[in-house]
Design a protein around this motif. Structure first.
Motif, mmCIF file in Angstrom:
data_model
loop_
_atom_site.group_PDB
_atom_site.id
_atom_site.type_symbol
_atom_site.label_atom_id
_atom_site.label_comp_id
_atom_site.label_asym_id
_atom_site.label_seq_id
_atom_site.Cartn_x
_atom_site.Cartn_y
_atom_site.Cartn_z
ATOM 1 N N ALA A 103 35.711 47.177 51.759
ATOM 2 C CA ALA A 103 36.801 47.943 51.155
ATOM 3 C C ALA A 103 37.995 47.035 50.858
ATOM 4 N N LEU A 104 38.172 46.023 51.674
ATOM 5 C CA LEU A 104 39.300 45.109 51.490
ATOM 6 C C LEU A 104 38.925 43.888 50.661
ATOM 7 N N ARG A 105 37.682 43.872 50.186
ATOM 8 C CA ARG A 105 37.197 42.779 49.334
ATOM 9 C C ARG A 105 37.261 41.424 50.028
ATOM 10 N N THR A 290 44.199 52.954 48.650
ATOM 11 C CA THR A 290 42.922 52.303 48.397
ATOM 12 C C THR A 290 42.851 50.964 49.121
ATOM 13 N N GLY A 291 41.629 50.490 49.270
ATOM 14 C CA GLY A 291 41.433 49.200 49.926
ATOM 15 C C GLY A 291 42.171 48.087 49.220
ATOM 16 N N ARG A 292 42.172 48.122 47.895
ATOM 17 C CA ARG A 292 42.823 46.997 47.215
ATOM 18 C C ARG A 292 44.334 47.088 47.339
ATOM 19 N N GLU A 293 44.875 48.290 47.485
ATOM 20 C CA GLU A 293 46.317 48.407 47.716
ATOM 21 C C GLU A 293 46.694 47.852 49.080
ATOM 22 N N VAL A 294 45.878 48.163 50.061
ATOM 23 C CA VAL A 294 46.121 47.612 51.397
ATOM 24 C C VAL A 294 45.953 46.096 51.356
ATOM 25 N N ARG A 295 44.919 45.647 50.643
ATOM 26 C CA ARG A 295 44.703 44.209 50.513
ATOM 27 C C ARG A 295 45.931 43.531 49.920
ATOM 28 N N TYR A 296 46.463 44.126 48.864
ATOM 29 C CA TYR A 296 47.625 43.525 48.194
ATOM 30 C C TYR A 296 48.790 43.368 49.164
ATOM 31 N N VAL A 297 49.050 44.415 49.934
ATOM 32 C CA VAL A 297 50.166 44.360 50.891
ATOM 33 C C VAL A 297 49.938 43.268 51.931
ATOM 34 N N LEU A 298 48.730 43.208 52.452
ATOM 35 C CA LEU A 298 48.456 42.253 53.525
ATOM 36 C C LEU A 298 48.336 40.833 53.005
ATOM 37 N N LEU A 299 48.010 40.709 51.732
ATOM 38 C CA LEU A 299 47.756 39.389 51.144
ATOM 39 C C LEU A 299 49.028 38.686 50.695
ATOM 40 N N THR A 300 50.009 39.441 50.250
ATOM 41 C CA THR A 300 51.092 38.831 49.483
ATOM 42 C C THR A 300 52.318 38.430 50.311
ATOM 43 N N VAL A 301 52.141 38.327 51.603
ATOM 44 C CA VAL A 301 53.190 37.726 52.435
ATOM 45 C C VAL A 301 52.592 36.489 53.087
ATOM 46 N N ASN A 302 53.343 35.412 53.073
ATOM 47 C CA ASN A 302 52.843 34.168 53.644
ATOM 48 C C ASN A 302 52.344 34.365 55.075
ATOM 49 N N TYR A 303 51.231 33.736 55.381
ATOM 50 C CA TYR A 303 50.562 33.985 56.661
ATOM 51 C C TYR A 303 51.389 33.591 57.870
ATOM 52 N N ASP A 411 38.632 48.019 39.783
ATOM 53 C CA ASP A 411 37.197 48.220 39.617
ATOM 54 C C ASP A 411 36.927 48.711 38.202
ATOM 55 N N ALA A 412 35.807 48.272 37.658
ATOM 56 C CA ALA A 412 35.447 48.736 36.323
ATOM 57 C C ALA A 412 35.259 50.247 36.355
ATOM 58 N N VAL A 413 35.819 50.910 35.367
ATOM 59 C CA VAL A 413 35.671 52.355 35.316
ATOM 60 C C VAL A 413 35.112 52.734 33.951
ATOM 61 N N THR A 414 34.273 53.740 33.937
ATOM 62 C CA THR A 414 33.765 54.228 32.666
ATOM 63 C C THR A 414 34.260 55.657 32.476
#
Length: 464
Positions: A103-105, A290-303, A411-414
RNA sequence: GGCGGGGUAGCCAAGUGGUAAGGCUCGGCUCUGCAAAAGCCGUAUGCGCGGGUUCGAUUCCCGCCCCCGCCUCCA
């Protein structure tokens, strides 16, 4: 420009130099599978994912191991409380962990060794230490590491052991250890452990926590690791213990670069169950994020910085992602069939700046700044009508490289056929200037989960 | 008490001895039947506090305050 990291051991920014490039042997401390992992855990795993992806973008072959701790005090306690056998109990949380990674890719490591699968290797290491006079069995039948044999203990954490203030966690009296700091390599079986036990030269019992990582890292990556990661709370004593055990067994320097990420806080407070601000990933998914929203938050601050997790921040992530989605969609439309040749070589300065920022100790903020500069500039060029389809395709190619590291693309959507039909009906209504009919159809499209936007190039659909 | 991380606009956050990236929010504008969305533009004389060095400090030095973490099995 070399890649540089702040090494915990030296506390310095150092040029990254793996032992045998392009191979990078990466060991990352994984979860203890007695419960669902929380977002603080995932902050660490996402940092490690960024690390892996950036190294790969720079041409390294990353061989990564993440352990699963499936036996320890809490795991045994909870499995007994649930009435399940240890393996059945941990299987639940192992499966949940992998679902959360997806979910977090977060890219899968090549190996996810479970501690219970490596007990023989751990026993071998302990025997080796015992043969060298470093391990000893105490009267309680447990086996301990003799810290007096390893004077470097404490150097990673920069602790002077003589000056340690005794905390409530040290129970001086209860132990038969020679020295208060000696840590357990093998824990003798106790009736509270139920049927969780392995046979060993020292009697039934189970391995200590620290020896797990030493044994599994060495078994899968060899005696020398290029990078070892974890949260700052693992520095002491866990990683100190790993160094002591591993180096006493192999005689080699265990880890070339130590990287540790700072903790996560929630709304400015320490995250704690008692404070009611404790979140697992599924808690957030249940709230509609969504997982990618959580990912974005956790990803975009320096570790290396404490990360303050807030719902305002999640909303900001949603908005920022929508902007990126819109940008890539516009580029794709404009590139048209040119998007077939996306992998053409192209040097885009902003894209190079993105990677250069990550080279500098994974400066994600600087990297995101470069990305959004590119978004703004290319949007403006597009608005002016000055962007050629080939240029749009080149920008998309650059984005693909960036997103191979960020992994935040939509994600690709149709669009379902019935929604298409509604849009066509609405276009007919609009052409006839039947505004009430048009608005009803817009509502129907929204009810189907889509937002229709009337642009000068015709209607565009976005998932709600 | 020891060791470590941090305090930059409403929120998140980068960065530099020479006058403050970027994202979100907010405001204006463009587009639009109306909307929505999107796009563009704008928003810190200021970088925890007090000294010092300097032509010049948010950036270097000294002192102090506050937050967070670790100090023997928490990412």
């Amino acid at each position: 420009m070399p890649i540089r990291f702040t090494d915990t051991y030296s506390r310095q920014l150092e040029d990254f130099a793996p032992l045998a490039p392009p191979l990078v042997r990466l060991y990352t401390c994984g979860p203890t599978v007695y419960n669902y992992a929380h977002i603080g855990n995932f902050r660490a795993y996402i940092f490690e994912d960024l690390l892996q992806r950036h190294l790969e973008a720079r041409g390294f072959d990353v061989l990564r191991v993440m352990n699963l701790t499936d036996v320890d005090d809490k795991t045994i306690r909870n499995s007994l409380a649930s009435g399940q056998r240890l393996n059945d109990f941990t299987a639940i949380y192992k499966a949940a962990f992998f679902a959360d990674l997806d979910a977090l890719r977060i890219k899968r490591a090549q190996h996810f060794p479970a501690a219970t699968d490596y007990v023989p290797q751990m026993i071998d290491m302990i025997r080796d230490l015992e043969a060298k006079g470093i391990a000893y069995q105490a009267d309680d039948k447990s086996v301990y590491f003799r810290l007096s044999k390893y004077p470097d203990y404490g150097k990673l954490a920069h602790l002077n052991l003589d000056e340690l203030r005794p905390s409530g966690r040290i129970r001086n009296d209860d132990y038969e250890k020679e020295s208060i700091g000696d840590f357990a390599l093998w824990k003798a079986w106790d009736k509270a452990d139920g049927d969780v036990r392995w046979e060993s030269p020292w009697g039934p019992g189970r391995p200590g926590w620290h020896i797990e990582c030493s044994a599994m890292a060495t078994a899968l990556l060899g005696p020398e690791l290029d990078i070892h990661c974890g949260g700052v709370d693992n520095i002491f004593p866990h990683h100190e213990a790993e160094i002591a055990q591993s180096e006493c067994c192999t005689g080699k320097k265990f880890v070339r670069t130590w990287l540790h990420c700072a903790h996560l806080m929630v709304e400015g407070e320490k995250m704690a169950k008692s404070a009611g601000n404790f979140f697992t990933l599924r808690d957030l998914l249940d709230k509609g994020w969504t997982g990618r929203e959580v990912r974005y938050v956790l990803l975009t601050v320096n570790y290396r910085l404490p990360l303050n997790f807030t719902f305002e921040g999640l909303a900001g992530a949603r908005a920022a992602l929508q902007r990126l989605d819109e940008w890539t969609a516009r580029l794709a439309d404009h590139a048209g069939e040119k998007s077939e040749v996306r992998n053409q070589k192209s040097e885009i300065p902003r894209v190079e700046a993105f990677f250069a920022a990550l080279d500098d100790d994974l400066n994600i903020s600087g990297a995101m700044g470069a990305l959004f500069d590119l978004v703004r500039e290319s949007n403006a060029t597009l608005d002016r009508g000055d962007l050629t389809p080939a240029q749009a395709a080149a920008l998309l190619a650059g984005w693909q490289r960036v997103d191979a590291v960020l992994a935040i693309e939509r994600d690709a959507v149709t669009v379902p056929a019935e929604v298409h039909a509604l849009v066509e009906q609405r276009q007919a209504a609009r052409a006839a200037k039947d505004w009430p009919g048009s608005d009803r159809l817009r509502d129907a499209i929204a009810a189907a989960g889509w937002i229709v936007k009337d642009t000068k190039d015709g209607p565009k659909l976005t998932p709600r």
